[in-house]
Enzyme design. Structure first.
Site, PDB file in Angstrom:
ATOM      1  CG  ASP A  71      -6.822 -19.407 -30.423  1.00  0.00           C
ATOM      2  OD1 ASP A  71      -7.271 -17.372 -30.170  1.00  0.00           O
ATOM      3  OD2 ASP A  71      -7.102 -20.079 -30.121  1.00  0.00           O
TER       4      ASP A  71
ATOM      5  CG  HIS B  51      -8.489 -20.578 -26.624  1.00  0.00           C
ATOM      6  ND1 HIS B  51      -8.547 -19.742 -28.070  1.00  0.00           N
ATOM      7  CD2 HIS B  51      -9.023 -20.062 -25.463  1.00  0.00           C
ATOM      8  CE1 HIS B  51      -9.153 -19.222 -27.403  1.00  0.00           C
ATOM      9  NE2 HIS B  51      -9.738 -18.842 -26.225  1.00  0.00           N
TER      10      HIS B  51
HETATM   11  P1  NAX Z   1     -21.240 -17.553 -20.755  1.00  0.00           P
HETATM   12  O1  NAX Z   1     -21.094 -16.888 -19.225  1.00  0.00           O
HETATM   13  O2  NAX Z   1     -22.053 -16.397 -21.124  1.00  0.00           O
HETATM   14  O3  NAX Z   1     -22.418 -18.609 -20.470  1.00  0.00           O
HETATM   15  C1  NAX Z   1     -21.565 -19.693 -20.117  1.00  0.00           C
HETATM   16  C2  NAX Z   1     -22.998 -20.742 -19.134  1.00  0.00           C
HETATM   17  O4  NAX Z   1     -22.522 -21.151 -19.139  1.00  0.00           O
HETATM   18  C3  NAX Z   1     -24.005 -19.933 -18.670  1.00  0.00           C
HETATM   19  O5  NAX Z   1     -25.319 -19.574 -18.972  1.00  0.00           O
HETATM   20  C4  NAX Z   1     -23.604 -20.385 -17.427  1.00  0.00           C
HETATM   21  O6  NAX Z   1     -24.879 -21.156 -16.585  1.00  0.00           O
HETATM   22  C5  NAX Z   1     -23.414 -21.935 -18.066  1.00  0.00           C
HETATM   23  N1  NAX Z   1     -22.559 -23.115 -17.398  1.00  0.00           N
HETATM   24  C6  NAX Z   1     -21.783 -22.341 -15.924  1.00  0.00           C
HETATM   25  N2  NAX Z   1     -21.119 -24.230 -15.728  1.00  0.00           N
HETATM   26  C7  NAX Z   1     -21.609 -24.800 -16.337  1.00  0.00           C
HETATM   27  C8  NAX Z   1     -22.034 -26.655 -15.885  1.00  0.00           C
HETATM   28  N3  NAX Z   1     -21.152 -26.814 -15.277  1.00  0.00           N
HETATM   29  N4  NAX Z   1     -22.884 -27.270 -16.653  1.00  0.00           N
HETATM   30  C9  NAX Z   1     -23.240 -26.482 -17.872  1.00  0.00           C
HETATM   31  N5  NAX Z   1     -23.752 -25.332 -17.826  1.00  0.00           N
HETATM   32  C10 NAX Z   1     -22.443 -24.771 -18.067  1.00  0.00           C
HETATM   33  O7  NAX Z   1     -20.257 -17.121 -21.263  1.00  0.00           O
HETATM   34  P2  NAX Z   1     -19.795 -17.322 -22.927  1.00  0.00           P
HETATM   35  O8  NAX Z   1     -19.454 -16.185 -23.274  1.00  0.00           O
HETATM   36  O9  NAX Z   1     -21.009 -18.176 -23.528  1.00  0.00           O
HETATM   37  O10 NAX Z   1     -18.796 -18.140 -22.747  1.00  0.00           O
HETATM   38  C11 NAX Z   1     -18.636 -19.987 -22.271  1.00  0.00           C
HETATM   39  C12 NAX Z   1     -16.960 -20.364 -22.190  1.00  0.00           C
HETATM   40  O11 NAX Z   1     -16.772 -20.059 -23.370  1.00  0.00           O
HETATM   41  C13 NAX Z   1     -16.361 -19.662 -21.329  1.00  0.00           C
HETATM   42  O12 NAX Z   1     -15.162 -20.244 -20.144  1.00  0.00           O
HETATM   43  C14 NAX Z   1     -15.272 -18.782 -22.086  1.00  0.00           C
HETATM   44  O13 NAX Z   1     -13.812 -18.659 -22.053  1.00  0.00           O
HETATM   45  C15 NAX Z   1     -15.039 -19.481 -23.275  1.00  0.00           C
HETATM   46  N6  NAX Z   1     -14.154 -19.151 -25.085  1.00  0.00           N
HETATM   47  C16 NAX Z   1     -13.656 -19.519 -25.673  1.00  0.00           C
HETATM   48  C17 NAX Z   1     -13.255 -19.276 -25.990  1.00  0.00           C
HETATM   49  C18 NAX Z   1     -12.503 -20.400 -27.137  1.00  0.00           C
HETATM   50  O14 NAX Z   1     -12.069 -20.174 -27.843  1.00  0.00           O
HETATM   51  N7  NAX Z   1     -12.051 -21.813 -26.401  1.00  0.00           N
HETATM   52  C19 NAX Z   1     -13.614 -18.214 -27.197  1.00  0.00           C
HETATM   53  C20 NAX Z   1     -14.549 -17.437 -25.969  1.00  0.00           C
HETATM   54  C21 NAX Z   1     -15.144 -17.528 -25.592  1.00  0.00           C
HETATM   55  O15 NAX Z   1     -14.175 -16.969 -24.421  1.00  0.00           O
END
Ligand code: NAX
Length: 327
Positions: free
Chosen positions: A161, A189
């Site tokens: 952000d 966020h």
């Molecule tokens: P993806 O769905 O591409 O990847 C997430 C990965 O995490 C998957 O491979 C899944 O198998 C794995 N996973 C899920 N639960 C798990 C657990 N308990 N232990 C280990 N692995 C686990 O998502 P991605 O685009 O990489 O985003 C990841 C997270 O970042 C999401 O929650 C998203 O909302 C968040 N974000 C946060 C941002 C921020 O500024 N704070 C910005 C970007 C993003 O939106």
């Protein structure tokens, strides 16, 4: 050469993981003289573990001189063992028809387990960055689940952000991003965050002298930064990944190596200042040095800012009360 440090990354086979791990292994996060051991966590599902193996094969194929070892696992206690840094990226995404409350509770389960595992096996100085959404509340849950670790070691990512706001201001003022100092983003966020350039300077002069436009601030700048994530999903069909990974690198880099006196935004447990109740993980301006962050204190909060800061706080308090029975 320094001794290797252990960097745990969860959700390692996801989009952000794919944009993040290679940069950590190349030294962009902790320095070109700092070897790292990557400890990667994925879900115990065949597909997730296979994808993780593929990522690890690619990491091998880069032959990074700083990559001193790798662990791939589905067990948080293996991933976090002696971790010096933990980037908690994996989270439960919002599924079709899923209510916000259900999303919060599903993630609360994940971050309770991970907080407990960090508490049990991580380095006592582990620096934790939560990226997975809802990032601030997930960081709060992990912190509360790890009572033996210092609360200050749990942070949430508002750097994306912050960086988004920097670029919007640079475009509007027609200056270089690197010349803008003293920007911050307050709060959660989420689209309620409050990017605040009242204190920002360019070449030591107030940015408000160049952008003296309350209407642009309220009706263009703040909503553009707040809704940027949604705009990217609409354009790309996928959520921000490379920019999110970049922000995670910036956050950890500055925390570990210092911000050279510059302000950066981190979501950190409140100490009660600025009217934010103690413990709430809230975006604030900090300066980092020697592996520690120090809040920028004593900034004046005007009426407009108070309303904006209270709005994002109200959302965080609501999230906190939604998970209070679990902690
Ligand atoms: P993806 O769905 O591409 O990847 C997430 C990965 O995490 C998957 O491979 C899944 O198998 C794995 N996973 C899920 N639960 C798990 C657990 N308990 N232990 C280990 N692995 C686990 O998502 P991605 O685009 O990489 O985003 C990841 C997270 O970042 C999401 O929650 C998203 O909302 C968040 N974000 C946060 C941002 C921020 O500024 N704070 C910005 C970007 C993003 O939106």
């Amino acid at each position: 050469m320094k001794a290797p440090v252990r960097v745990a990354v969860t959700g390692a086979a996801g989009q952000i993981g794919y944009a993040l791990l290679f940069r950590i292994a190349s030294g962009e996060m902790l320095g070109k003289d700092q070897p790292v051991i990557l400890q990667m966590l994925e879900l115990p599902l065949d597909k997730a573990q296979a994808a993780l193996r593929g990522v690890m094969m690619e990491l091998e194929d880069c032959a990074f001189p700083l990559l001193a070892g790798m662990v791939g696992t589905d067990d948080p206690e293996v991933a976090f063992k002696d971790a010096d840094y933990a980037l908690l990226v994996g989270a439960m995404p919002r599924g079709p028809g899923m209510e916000r409350k259900d999303l919060l509770l599903k993630n609360a389960e994940i971050f309770t387990v991970q907080g407990k595992a960090l508490n049990k096996v991580a380095s006592r100085n582990v620096k934790v960055l939560v990226v997975g959404n809802p990032a601030n509340t997930n960081a709060y849950i992990a912190m509360k689940s790890a009572p033996d670790l210092p609360a200050k070691n749990f942070t949430a990512m508002l750097r994306l952000d912050h960086n988004r706001a920097l670029s919007q201001l640079a475009i509007k003022a027609n200056v270089a991003v690197a010349d803008i100092k003293k920007l911050t983003v307050w709060g959660n966020h989420s689209p309620t965050m409050y990017p605040d350039y009242r204190f920002a300077t360019v070449d030591g002069k107030s940015l408000k002298d160049t952008i003296n436009d309350a209407d642009w601030n309220a009706n263009t700048f703040i909503p553009t930064v707040g809704k940027r994530g949604a705009a990217i999903i609409e354009a790309r069909g996928l959520s921000s990944a490379a920019s999110a990974a970049n922000a995670a690198i910036d956050h950890m880099h500055d925390w570990a190596l210092g911000s050279n006196g510059e302000w950066v935004t981190m979501g950190v447990p409140s100490d009660g200042s600025y009217g934010i109740p103690e413990g709430i993980i809230y975006g604030v301006p900090v300066i980092t040095a020697n592996g520690e962050y120090t809040r920028v204190e004593g900034l004046a909060i005007d009426d407009f800012s108070r309303v904006a800061m209270d709005k994002t706080l109200a959302e965080l308090e609501e999230e906190r009360s939604g998970v209070a029975h679990l902690l």
